[in-house]
Scaffold this motif. Structure first.
Motif, PDB file in Angstrom:
ATOM      1  N   ALA A 127      -3.953 -12.134  -8.443  1.00 49.08           N
ATOM      2  CA  ALA A 127      -3.465 -10.819  -8.077  1.00 49.08           C
ATOM      3  C   ALA A 127      -3.763 -10.176  -6.759  1.00 49.08           C
ATOM      4  CB  ALA A 127      -3.664  -9.646  -9.000  1.00 49.08           C
ATOM      5  N   PHE A 128      -5.348 -10.576  -6.454  1.00 50.03           N
ATOM      6  CA  PHE A 128      -5.897 -10.340  -5.188  1.00 50.03           C
ATOM      7  C   PHE A 128      -5.530 -11.269  -4.051  1.00 50.03           C
ATOM      8  CE2 PHE A 128      -8.555  -7.801  -7.721  1.00 50.03           C
ATOM      9  CZ  PHE A 128      -9.254  -6.748  -6.994  1.00 50.03           C
ATOM     10  N   GLY A 129      -5.737 -12.671  -4.424  1.00 53.88           N
ATOM     11  CA  GLY A 129      -4.962 -13.510  -3.627  1.00 53.88           C
ATOM     12  C   GLY A 129      -3.735 -13.489  -3.110  1.00 53.88           C
ATOM     13  N   ILE A 130      -2.751 -13.149  -3.985  1.00 54.53           N
ATOM     14  CA  ILE A 130      -1.549 -12.857  -3.537  1.00 54.53           C
ATOM     15  C   ILE A 130      -1.113 -11.923  -2.446  1.00 54.53           C
ATOM     16  CG2 ILE A 130       0.842 -12.583  -4.637  1.00 54.53           C
ATOM     17  CD1 ILE A 130       0.038 -14.329  -6.958  1.00 54.53           C
ATOM     18  N   VAL A 131      -1.770 -10.866  -2.660  1.00 51.07           N
ATOM     19  CA  VAL A 131      -1.717  -9.504  -1.986  1.00 51.07           C
ATOM     20  C   VAL A 131      -2.399  -9.955  -0.679  1.00 51.07           C
ATOM     21  CG1 VAL A 131      -2.541  -7.194  -1.600  1.00 51.07           C
ATOM     22  CG2 VAL A 131      -1.831  -7.906  -3.787  1.00 51.07           C
ATOM     23  N   GLY A 132      -3.500 -10.624  -0.481  1.00 51.76           N
ATOM     24  CA  GLY A 132      -3.913 -11.021   0.812  1.00 51.76           C
ATOM     25  C   GLY A 132      -3.444 -11.992   1.505  1.00 51.76           C
ATOM     26  N   MET A 133      -2.639 -13.038   0.727  1.00 52.68           N
ATOM     27  CA  MET A 133      -1.771 -14.122   1.356  1.00 52.68           C
ATOM     28  C   MET A 133      -0.705 -13.208   2.172  1.00 52.68           C
ATOM     29  SD  MET A 133      -2.273 -17.318  -0.921  1.00 52.68           S
ATOM     30  CE  MET A 133      -0.627 -17.901  -0.582  1.00 52.68           C
ATOM     31  N   SER A 134      -0.183 -12.536   1.310  1.00 50.87           N
ATOM     32  CA  SER A 134       1.028 -11.706   1.528  1.00 50.87           C
ATOM     33  C   SER A 134       0.981 -10.928   2.743  1.00 50.87           C
ATOM     34  CB  SER A 134       1.562 -10.648   0.561  1.00 50.87           C
ATOM     35  OG  SER A 134       2.669  -9.982   0.809  1.00 50.87           O
ATOM     36  N   ILE A 135      -0.336 -10.174   2.769  1.00 51.35           N
ATOM     37  CA  ILE A 135      -0.630  -9.515   4.345  1.00 51.35           C
ATOM     38  C   ILE A 135      -1.038 -10.315   5.527  1.00 51.35           C
ATOM     39  CG2 ILE A 135      -2.286  -8.053   5.137  1.00 51.35           C
ATOM     40  CD1 ILE A 135      -2.586  -6.805   2.216  1.00 51.35           C
ATOM     41  N   VAL A 136      -1.844 -11.304   5.108  1.00 50.48           N
ATOM     42  CA  VAL A 136      -2.138 -12.098   6.320  1.00 50.48           C
ATOM     43  C   VAL A 136      -1.402 -13.312   6.770  1.00 50.48           C
ATOM     44  CG1 VAL A 136      -3.973 -14.165   6.946  1.00 50.48           C
ATOM     45  CG2 VAL A 136      -4.716 -12.084   5.707  1.00 50.48           C
ATOM     46  N   LEU A 137      -0.411 -13.647   5.886  1.00 43.58           N
ATOM     47  CA  LEU A 137       0.496 -14.732   6.225  1.00 43.58           C
ATOM     48  C   LEU A 137       1.893 -14.025   6.495  1.00 43.58           C
ATOM     49  CD1 LEU A 137      -0.293 -17.472   3.702  1.00 43.58           C
ATOM     50  CD2 LEU A 137      -0.996 -17.625   6.174  1.00 43.58           C
ATOM     51  N   ASP A 138       1.887 -12.850   6.337  1.00 48.51           N
ATOM     52  CA  ASP A 138       3.311 -12.050   6.587  1.00 48.51           C
ATOM     53  C   ASP A 138       4.341 -12.601   5.822  1.00 48.51           C
ATOM     54  OD1 ASP A 138       4.725  -9.927   7.745  1.00 48.51           O
ATOM     55  OD2 ASP A 138       5.662 -11.166   9.401  1.00 48.51           O
ATOM     56  N   ARG A 139       3.892 -12.626   4.588  1.00 55.16           N
ATOM     57  CA  ARG A 139       4.976 -13.361   3.366  1.00 55.16           C
ATOM     58  C   ARG A 139       5.180 -11.972   2.534  1.00 55.16           C
ATOM     59  NH1 ARG A 139       5.517 -19.119   3.420  1.00 55.16           N
ATOM     60  NH2 ARG A 139       4.578 -19.804   5.422  1.00 55.16           N
ATOM     61  N   THR A 140       6.419 -12.405   1.728  1.00 55.52           N
ATOM     62  CA  THR A 140       6.691 -11.214   0.897  1.00 55.52           C
ATOM     63  C   THR A 140       6.004 -11.592  -0.608  1.00 55.52           C
ATOM     64  OG1 THR A 140       8.285 -12.476  -0.588  1.00 55.52           O
ATOM     65  CG2 THR A 140       9.103 -11.207   1.429  1.00 55.52           C
ATOM     66  N   LEU A 141       5.538 -10.746  -1.450  1.00 50.41           N
ATOM     67  CA  LEU A 141       4.862 -11.177  -2.555  1.00 50.41           C
ATOM     68  C   LEU A 141       5.340 -12.174  -3.514  1.00 50.41           C
ATOM     69  CD1 LEU A 141       3.678  -7.409  -3.741  1.00 50.41           C
ATOM     70  CD2 LEU A 141       2.302  -9.166  -2.850  1.00 50.41           C
ATOM     71  N   VAL A 142       6.644 -12.241  -3.426  1.00 51.19           N
ATOM     72  CA  VAL A 142       7.383 -13.431  -4.154  1.00 51.19           C
ATOM     73  C   VAL A 142       7.112 -14.674  -3.588  1.00 51.19           C
ATOM     74  CG1 VAL A 142       9.555 -14.521  -4.874  1.00 51.19           C
ATOM     75  CG2 VAL A 142       9.008 -11.850  -5.117  1.00 51.19           C
ATOM     76  N   GLU A 143       7.097 -14.787  -2.190  1.00 49.50           N
ATOM     77  CA  GLU A 143       6.908 -15.941  -1.597  1.00 49.50           C
ATOM     78  C   GLU A 143       5.224 -16.426  -1.547  1.00 49.50           C
ATOM     79  OE1 GLU A 143      10.023 -15.667   2.418  1.00 49.50           O
ATOM     80  OE2 GLU A 143       8.054 -14.661   2.456  1.00 49.50           O
ATOM     81  N   ALA A 144       4.242 -15.261  -1.314  1.00 49.02           N
ATOM     82  CA  ALA A 144       3.125 -15.639  -1.719  1.00 49.02           C
ATOM     83  C   ALA A 144       2.697 -16.100  -3.240  1.00 49.02           C
ATOM     84  CB  ALA A 144       2.095 -14.288  -1.503  1.00 49.02           C
ATOM     85  N   THR A 145       3.279 -15.679  -4.015  1.00 50.35           N
ATOM     86  CA  THR A 145       3.156 -16.074  -5.294  1.00 50.35           C
ATOM     87  C   THR A 145       3.462 -17.648  -5.627  1.00 50.35           C
ATOM     88  OG1 THR A 145       3.450 -13.695  -6.215  1.00 50.35           O
ATOM     89  CG2 THR A 145       3.766 -15.437  -7.799  1.00 50.35           C
ATOM     90  N   ALA A 146       4.820 -17.837  -5.130  1.00 53.65           N
ATOM     91  CA  ALA A 146       5.217 -19.208  -4.988  1.00 53.65           C
ATOM     92  C   ALA A 146       4.220 -20.177  -4.460  1.00 53.65           C
ATOM     93  CB  ALA A 146       6.604 -19.395  -4.224  1.00 53.65           C
TER      94      ALA A 146
END
Length: 184
Positions: A127-146
């Protein structure tokens, strides 16, 4: 008190030692490392409070620049990169894992430690990693989850190893598994 400090330092060193195992870097900047096994063990063995303190000590050492993360990374910059969400999630993951092992005493320790590691060390951490990746990599939460699905098989294996190691340590030296003692 002295024993607690020693164990906290020892588990911070364990996190660092598992960072020496070469990381397998993925294309989006988040490596697959053995360090998450140590995060799980911090919770299953030390319990919620001491496990969290061990992780915080480790992160403090990383923040001051020691190259303790897999791949020899360290310094404040890692807290702004693609792995930042995972790093911020490590103390919470150790806490949740430890809390589950401390509170759930009615089942076999191996099973409890595996389930606690999956809940704290995978679900909470992701949950933390997905939110962090979404912010830093400028991806949606769904893309970061994938993107994090690549971690699932290895992390489930680490959760099983954490459960087996915790139960084996408890069988050999019950007083060493603080998550199951009255000192928790």
């Amino acid at each position: 008190m002295e024993r607690n400090l020693t164990l906290i330092a020892l588990f911070a060193a364990l996190i660092a030692a598992l960072g020496l195992i070469p990381a397998f870097s993925l294309g989006f900047g988040v490596p697959i490392t053995a360090q998450t096994l140590a995060i799980m063990l911090c919770g299953t063995v030390l319990g919620a409070k001491r496990g969290t303190l061990a992780v915080l000590l480790f992160l403090l050492l990383v923040a001051v620049g020691l190259p303790l993360l897999a791949g020899g990374r360290g310094g404040l910059g890692v807290f702004a990169g693609p792995t930042a969400g995972f790093l911020f999630g490590w103390p919470v993951a150790a806490f949740v894992t430890g809390l589950i092992v401390e509170r759930w005493r009615s089942a076999n320790l191996t099973v409890v430690a595996i389930i606690a590691s999956i809940i704290g060390g995978i679900i909470v951490l992701y949950a933390f990693g997905i939110v962090g990746m979404s912010i830093v990599l400028d991806r949606t939460l769904v893309e970061a989850t994938a993107l994090v699905t690549a971690f699932i098989p290895g992390d489930v294996a680490k959760a099983i190893v954490a459960g087996i190691l915790t139960a084996a340590l408890y069988k050999a030296r019950p007083q060493s598994v603080l998550s199951r003692t009255d000192q928790a």
